[in-house]
Scaffold this motif. Structure first.
Motif, short mmCIF file in Angstrom:
data_model
loop_
_atom_site.label_atom_id
_atom_site.label_comp_id
_atom_site.label_asym_id
_atom_site.label_seq_id
_atom_site.Cartn_x
_atom_site.Cartn_y
_atom_site.Cartn_z
N ALA A 24 9.12 5.15 -5.43
CA ALA A 24 9.30 5.39 -6.86
C ALA A 24 8.07 4.85 -7.59
O ALA A 24 7.58 3.77 -7.26
N LYS A 25 7.58 5.59 -8.58
CA LYS A 25 6.37 5.19 -9.28
C LYS A 25 6.66 5.05 -10.77
O LYS A 25 7.44 5.80 -11.34
N GLY A 30 7.63 3.51 -20.29
CA GLY A 30 8.61 4.57 -20.56
C GLY A 30 8.98 5.36 -19.33
O GLY A 30 10.00 6.08 -19.34
N ALA A 31 8.17 5.27 -18.26
CA ALA A 31 8.50 5.99 -17.02
C ALA A 31 9.80 5.43 -16.44
O ALA A 31 10.03 4.23 -16.45
N ALA A 32 10.64 6.33 -15.94
CA ALA A 32 11.94 5.91 -15.42
C ALA A 32 12.25 6.63 -14.12
O ALA A 32 11.80 7.76 -13.90
N VAL A 33 13.00 5.96 -13.28
CA VAL A 33 13.48 6.55 -12.03
C VAL A 33 14.99 6.33 -11.98
O VAL A 33 15.46 5.20 -12.18
N SER A 34 15.73 7.41 -11.75
CA SER A 34 17.19 7.31 -11.76
C SER A 34 17.76 8.18 -10.65
O SER A 34 17.26 9.29 -10.41
N TYR A 120 10.33 1.40 -16.81
CA TYR A 120 9.20 0.53 -17.13
C TYR A 120 9.19 0.39 -18.64
O TYR A 120 8.73 1.27 -19.37
N ALA A 121 9.71 -0.73 -19.14
CA ALA A 121 9.96 -0.88 -20.58
C ALA A 121 8.75 -1.39 -21.36
O ALA A 121 8.49 -0.94 -22.48
N TYR A 137 10.76 -4.47 -16.66
CA TYR A 137 11.66 -3.34 -16.46
C TYR A 137 13.02 -3.59 -17.12
O TYR A 137 13.43 -4.73 -17.34
N GLU A 138 13.70 -2.50 -17.41
CA GLU A 138 15.10 -2.52 -17.81
C GLU A 138 15.87 -1.63 -16.84
O GLU A 138 15.30 -0.67 -16.32
N ALA A 139 17.13 -1.97 -16.59
CA ALA A 139 17.90 -1.22 -15.60
C ALA A 139 19.33 -1.02 -16.07
O ALA A 139 19.86 -1.79 -16.88
N GLN A 140 19.93 0.06 -15.58
CA GLN A 140 21.34 0.34 -15.80
C GLN A 140 21.95 0.71 -14.45
O GLN A 140 21.30 1.36 -13.62
N TYR A 141 23.20 0.28 -14.24
CA TYR A 141 23.86 0.57 -12.97
C TYR A 141 25.29 1.03 -13.22
O TYR A 141 26.01 0.44 -14.03
#
Length: 217
Positions: A24-25, A30-34, A120-121, A137-141
């Motif tokens: 994941a890059k 603002g780039a996000a991986v989900s 990437y916040a 980073y910020e994350a949601q699960y």
């Protein structure tokens, strides 16, 4: 979080061809991986990006990272075999962000079937002039059970809106007519009643005089 577990050895194909799952890059803020977690997350020792050597803390303890495999919507146009699988290497500040997301979700750790999103916040404080500022980073699960409940069943067709229910059916509201059309047991009878209605005729409740009643639906 997850119980430490060493990852399995690479496959013969990955070793020979230098392939494997893409990382994941996060190139810009603002780039996000989900994506949905497809394999049990594993803990492995970090390696130096340049030399490939294993990394250790000053006290000699190995520097660890959590490896999470996600099924994402990303595709590399240059790789026709890219199926969207990405490896997320969770360490440093990203580890804190993911841990907080797990706690917020009320889960005990990451699990197969759960959905993890990392963004990437912002940049952190630059402490070494030789290196770039650290990424924050910020994350949601979403735990697996909740993710499954919120995923639409691909075999379930949406109900017809009342506006598409067709001509009025005597004795039924537009919503009831739509529901009757969606029921195989009553759809044919509804169609017959609609076809028998002259244009502009007022709706009359079906009964013995009009040839019967619609069965329940």
């Amino acid at each position: 979080m997850t119980t430490p577990q060493q990852p399995s050895a690479p496959s013969a194909e990955d070793f020979l061809m230098g392939g494997g799952v893409a990382s994941a890059k996060f190139p810009t803020i603002g780039a996000a991986v989900s994506g949905r977690i497809t394999e049990r997350p594993v803990v492995e020792q970090q390696r130096d990006f340049t030399t490939g050597e294993l990394k250790f803390w000053d006290d000699g303890k190995p520097m660890q990272q959590l490896v999470v495999t996600l099924a994402t919507a990303e595709r590399d146009p240059a790789n026709p075999e890219d199926d969207g699988t990405r490896r997320l290497y969770v360490k440093g500040q990203m580890k804190n962000a993911v841990a907080q997301a797990v706690r917020t979700a009320g889960a005990r750790g990451l699990e197969v079937g759960g959905v993890l999103s990392v963004t990437y916040a912002r940049d952190g404080q630059k402490t070494n002039p030789r290196f770039n500022a650290p990424k924050n980073y910020e994350a949601q699960y979403t735990p697996a059970a909740s993710a499954e409940l919120n995923t639409p069943d691909p075999g379930t067709a949406p109900a017809l809106p009342a506006a598409n229910a067709g001509p009025a059916v005597p004795g039924l509201t537009a919503e009831q007519a739509a529901a009757a059309q969606a029921n195989p047991a009553t759809a044919a009878l509804v169609q017959q009643i609609q076809q028998a209605q002259p244009s502009g005729q007022a709706a009359v409740a079906p009964g013995p005089a009009s040839g019967g009643e619609l069965p329940p639906f």
